[in-house]
Design a protein around this motif. Structure first.
Motif, PDB file in Angstrom:
ATOM      1  N   UNK A  31       0.827  -1.205   0.000  1.00 47.20           N
ATOM      2  CA  UNK A  31       0.000   0.000   0.000  1.00 47.20           C
ATOM      3  C   UNK A  31       0.865   1.259   0.000  1.00 47.20           C
ATOM      4  N   UNK A  32       1.943   1.238   0.772  1.00 49.18           N
ATOM      5  CA  UNK A  32       2.844   2.384   0.873  1.00 49.18           C
ATOM      6  C   UNK A  32       4.067   2.169  -0.009  1.00 49.18           C
ATOM      7  N   UNK A  33       4.601   3.253  -0.528  1.00 48.27           N
ATOM      8  CA  UNK A  33       5.813   3.137  -1.327  1.00 48.27           C
ATOM      9  C   UNK A  33       6.977   2.729  -0.425  1.00 48.27           C
ATOM     10  N   UNK A  34       7.938   2.030  -1.023  1.00 44.58           N
ATOM     11  CA  UNK A  34       9.125   1.629  -0.288  1.00 44.58           C
ATOM     12  C   UNK A  34       9.985   2.860   0.023  1.00 44.58           C
ATOM     13  N   UNK A  35      10.808   2.718   1.034  1.00 47.04           N
ATOM     14  CA  UNK A  35      11.618   3.830   1.524  1.00 47.04           C
ATOM     15  C   UNK A  35      13.095   3.482   1.424  1.00 47.04           C
ATOM     16  N   UNK A  36      13.927   4.496   1.297  1.00 51.06           N
ATOM     17  CA  UNK A  36      15.374   4.290   1.335  1.00 51.06           C
ATOM     18  C   UNK A  36      15.777   4.270   2.801  1.00 51.06           C
ATOM     19  N   UNK A  37      16.407   3.180   3.216  1.00 54.07           N
ATOM     20  CA  UNK A  37      16.795   2.957   4.606  1.00 54.07           C
ATOM     21  C   UNK A  37      18.303   3.064   4.754  1.00 54.07           C
ATOM     22  N   UNK A  38      18.742   3.715   5.806  1.00 54.08           N
ATOM     23  CA  UNK A  38      20.156   3.692   6.177  1.00 54.08           C
ATOM     24  C   UNK A  38      20.396   2.376   6.909  1.00 54.08           C
ATOM     25  N   UNK A  39      21.229   1.507   6.382  1.00 49.21           N
ATOM     26  CA  UNK A  39      21.531   0.241   7.038  1.00 49.21           C
ATOM     27  C   UNK A  39      22.135   0.530   8.405  1.00 49.21           C
ATOM     28  N   UNK A  40      23.165   1.369   8.432  1.00 48.64           N
ATOM     29  CA  UNK A  40      23.678   1.910   9.687  1.00 48.64           C
ATOM     30  C   UNK A  40      23.059   3.294   9.808  1.00 48.64           C
ATOM     31  N   UNK A  41      22.200   3.465  10.785  1.00 49.53           N
ATOM     32  CA  UNK A  41      21.431   4.696  10.927  1.00 49.53           C
ATOM     33  C   UNK A  41      22.323   5.915  11.114  1.00 49.53           C
ATOM     34  N   UNK A  42      21.785   7.040  10.745  1.00 47.06           N
ATOM     35  CA  UNK A  42      22.506   8.311  10.909  1.00 47.06           C
ATOM     36  C   UNK A  42      22.897   8.535  12.369  1.00 47.06           C
ATOM     37  N   UNK A  43      22.069   8.105  13.304  1.00 43.13           N
ATOM     38  CA  UNK A  43      22.401   8.299  14.717  1.00 43.13           C
ATOM     39  C   UNK A  43      23.615   7.480  15.137  1.00 43.13           C
ATOM     40  N   UNK A  44      23.974   6.480  14.323  1.00 45.70           N
ATOM     41  CA  UNK A  44      25.192   5.690  14.550  1.00 45.70           C
ATOM     42  C   UNK A  44      26.302   6.141  13.602  1.00 45.70           C
ATOM     43  N   UNK A  45      26.150   7.347  13.056  1.00 48.12           N
ATOM     44  CA  UNK A  45      27.105   7.943  12.107  1.00 48.12           C
ATOM     45  C   UNK A  45      27.151   7.205  10.770  1.00 48.12           C
ATOM     46  N   UNK A  46      26.062   6.547  10.413  1.00 49.05           N
ATOM     47  CA  UNK A  46      25.976   5.912   9.104  1.00 49.05           C
ATOM     48  C   UNK A  46      25.825   6.970   8.030  1.00 49.05           C
ATOM     49  N   UNK A  47      26.682   6.965   7.022  1.00 49.89           N
ATOM     50  CA  UNK A  47      26.627   8.000   5.988  1.00 49.89           C
ATOM     51  C   UNK A  47      25.513   7.761   4.971  1.00 49.89           C
TER      52      UNK A  47
END
Length: 140
Positions: A31-47
């Motif tokens: 129903x919802x479009x897919x999203x781009x996910x940070x594998x290592x989240x920004x809060x963990x300094x994932x670029x």
């Protein structure tokens, strides 16, 4: 939350074949479009770069959040989640005809549990899709 340029969004979606890189659900079947996910989240300094981004359905992305590991339900050990850029889906998961995604490894177990991949409603949705056509991931 960092802005992701459209060209980078397209690259991530094309690389994934418009499928969630965690549960393999095609965007056309949600129903919802897919999203781009940070594998290592920004809060963990994932670029915000290609190697740290994957395509995720709204269900998987919401359940994953900023997590990068969890406790293995079998051993109690801390185990990293499935990593779409580093791991091959078929090495960690098996899609069963009933719609269940069967984890094959510790990485698969923690990911399936944390992302709630086998919630009854999601299993039922996959089972209906399997009855119509091959489920994404079978060719992986």
């Amino acid at each position: 939350m960092t802005y992701i340029p459209e060209a980078l969004r397209r690259l991530v979606a094309e690389r994934a074949g418009d499928r969630c890189e965690y549960c393999q659900m095609h965007e056309d079947d949600t129903f919802f479009t897919h999203e781009v996910d940070h594998i290592y989240a920004e809060k963990h300094d994932g670029p915000t770069v290609e190697w740290n981004l994957c395509l995720a359905c709204a269900e998987c992305n919401r359940n994953k959040g900023s997590d990068i590991c969890s406790l293995d339900p079998e051993t109690g050990n801390v185990v990293a989640l499935f990593h779409p850029r580093r791991d091959r889906w078929a090495d960690h998961f098996l899609r069963v005809d009933t719609g269940v995604i069967e984890p094959l490894t510790a990485h698969g177990r923690v990911t399936a549990r944390l992302l709630r991949m086998n919630r009854l409603d999601l299993v039922a949705d996959r089972a209906r899709l399997i009855a119509l056509r091959p489920y994404p991931g079978e060719e992986s």
